[in-house]
Design a protein around this motif. Structure first.
Motif: not given
Length: 186
Positions: A57-65
């Motif tokens: 979320p900090l680096v690319n703005g995507w949440q990882l699930e």
């Protein structure tokens, strides 16, 4: 006298090549067995996804699930309404540590302490390369185009082929430098 010295050095070089090849093959075989028996790939995947999950979320703005029941993929990046399944197989990619560590173990002239440092440091750097690739994944794979496709192929080639050899060369350079007689003549 020069022919005798060259003949002797040629024999030493050949013997060193055979020792290198033998150490590499033996360590490769042992590490492959350990890799398979320890379920290392699964643990490597978990560690990489935990780090990426925190940083993404900090680096690319995507949440990882990942590993959620009913999800469309085992690993999924989510940004707003966009979903992007991750197709990289981290357990399989972790197997690249086997030849990498085998190269370090087979490199002569390092000493036990330097070899251990190179194995540990190199393994961490190898892991970080994979973390960076997974962090870049949604940026490269979301809305693909020719430039992103090319960048994806280049990134994969660098991370999974060139990086292990490059890390081995950089970490063992002091030993390789004297072996290959790199540098100015004295």
């Amino acid at each position: 006298a020069g022919d005798v010295v060259r003949a002797h050095l040629g024999g030493v070089g050949t013997a060193m090549k055979w020792r290198f090849a033998g150490k590499f093959l033996i360590s490769f075989a042992i590490l492959m067995v350990l890799w398979g028996q320890s379920d290392f790939g699964t643990h490597y995947r978990s560690a990489a996804l935990a780090v990426v999950g925190f940083l993404s979320p900090l680096v690319n703005g995507w949440q990882l699930e990942y590993d959620q029941p009913g999800a469309i993929a085992a690993v999924l990046f989510r940004s707003g309404r966009s979903e992007l399944p991750m197709l990289l197989q981290l357990p399989a990619l972790s197997m690249g540590l086997v030849p990498f560590v085998s190269l370090i173990l087979a490199t002569p002239g390092q000493g036990a302490k330097r070899t251990a440092i190179n194995v540990v440091l190199g393994s961490w750097l190898y892991f970080l390369v994979h973390v960076m690739v997974v962090l870049a994944y949604p940026l490269i794979m979301d809305r693909p185009n020719t430039v992103k496709d090319t960048l994806g192929v280049f990134t994969g080639l660098m991370a999974f082929v060139v990086a292990p050899l490059g890390l081995w060369f950089v970490l063992t350079y002091p030993a390789l430098r004297s072996l290959w007689q790199l540098g100015p003549e004295q």
